[in-house]
Scaffold this motif. Structure first.
Motif, PDB file in Angstrom:
ATOM      1  N   SER A   1     -10.668  23.941  61.832  1.00 49.41           N
ATOM      2  CA  SER A   1     -11.982  23.766  62.458  1.00 49.41           C
ATOM      3  C   SER A   1     -11.966  24.204  63.914  1.00 49.41           C
TER       4      SER A   1
ATOM      5  N   TYR B   1     -12.453  29.426  54.633  1.00 46.18           N
ATOM      6  CA  TYR B   1     -11.842  28.616  55.683  1.00 46.18           C
ATOM      7  C   TYR B   1     -10.436  28.169  55.290  1.00 46.18           C
TER       8      TYR B   1
ATOM      9  N   ASN C   1     -16.529  17.779  56.820  1.00 48.25           N
ATOM     10  CA  ASN C   1     -15.979  19.068  56.410  1.00 48.25           C
ATOM     11  C   ASN C   1     -15.438  18.975  54.985  1.00 48.25           C
TER      12      ASN C   1
ATOM     13  N   ILE D   1     -19.414  21.397  57.171  1.00 49.51           N
ATOM     14  CA  ILE D   1     -18.618  22.549  56.773  1.00 49.51           C
ATOM     15  C   ILE D   1     -18.269  22.426  55.293  1.00 49.51           C
TER      16      ILE D   1
END
Length: 211
Positions: free
Chosen positions: A19, A182, A144, A176
């Motif tokens: 992050s 990611y 997230n 997220i």
């Protein structure tokens, strides 16, 4: 004052470094020149930048107990600082020093019961560090690895948001999603444009301006 954000949590493996790196790139792509401070003794963010042939902003490794006294030596005219703190349970001195410096504490939380159970001890740590600061930091939760990219009214993401709010935490509007983009990005160049991290950067900048 520059925007200063620290990603903190009790334990490793919650998405702090991922992050932090993505947010720093989003700030850079938004025209807000950041400094990245890697406070983790594992130096994961620094290693990421090396594997990616460098980030478009400086990465400084400061896994020391007086980070708050050293950051400004590297800041120059940069408009933001993103700090990746190690897990509190193993490196409390470093993490507390980072929390003394940062104006915004970002706690990445996956909407799962085991993650929510850790929020009480995190609150105790935050209260202790707040008492050592001249001005209180803004403490927020970033949901997230969620099931959906946007906040919803039902489901585990919504339940976690509601529970955290009831416990007195401020939960960011941005969340997220759980995406390979990611999760598998370590060591690769990052392009934040078009991702939720651009929304996160915008939200944090607005919070800073509202102060």
């Amino acid at each position: 004052m520059p925007l200063s954000c620290a990603f903190v949590n009790l334990k490793p493996g919650v998405g702090k470094t991922t992050s932090a790196v993505w947010l720093a790139h989003a700030l850079h792509e938004s025209g807000c020149s950041p400094l990245f401070v890697d406070g983790d003794p594992a130096s994961s963010a620094l290693r990421w930048s090396e594997l990616a042939d460098g980030f478009p902003f400086p990465v400084v490794a400061l896994p020391v107990g007086d980070v708050h006294r050293r950051v400004n030596d590297f800041l120059g005219s940069r408009q933001a600082v993103v700090l990746d703190a190690p897990q509190l349970e193993d490196h409390p001195r470093i993490t507390r020093s980072i929390m003394k410096y940062a104006g915004e504490w970002i706690i990445p939380v996956t909407p799962a019961p085991i993650e929510l159970d850790r929020m009480a001890p995190i609150r105790s740590e935050m209260d202790e560090v707040q008492s050592l600061r001249a001005e209180p930091a803004r403490a927020v939760v970033l949901l997230n690895r969620t099931n959906r990219p946007d906040a919803t009214r039902t489901g585990p993401d919504a339940d976690a948001r509601e529970a955290l709010t009831e416990w007195g935490f401020t939960v960011l509007a941005t969340q997220i999603a759980r995406l390979d983009l990611y999760a598998q990005s370590f060591g690769s160049p990052v392009r934040a444009k078009g991702t939720a991290f651009m929304d996160l950067a915008e939200e944090l900048i607005k919070r800073q301006e509202a102060e």
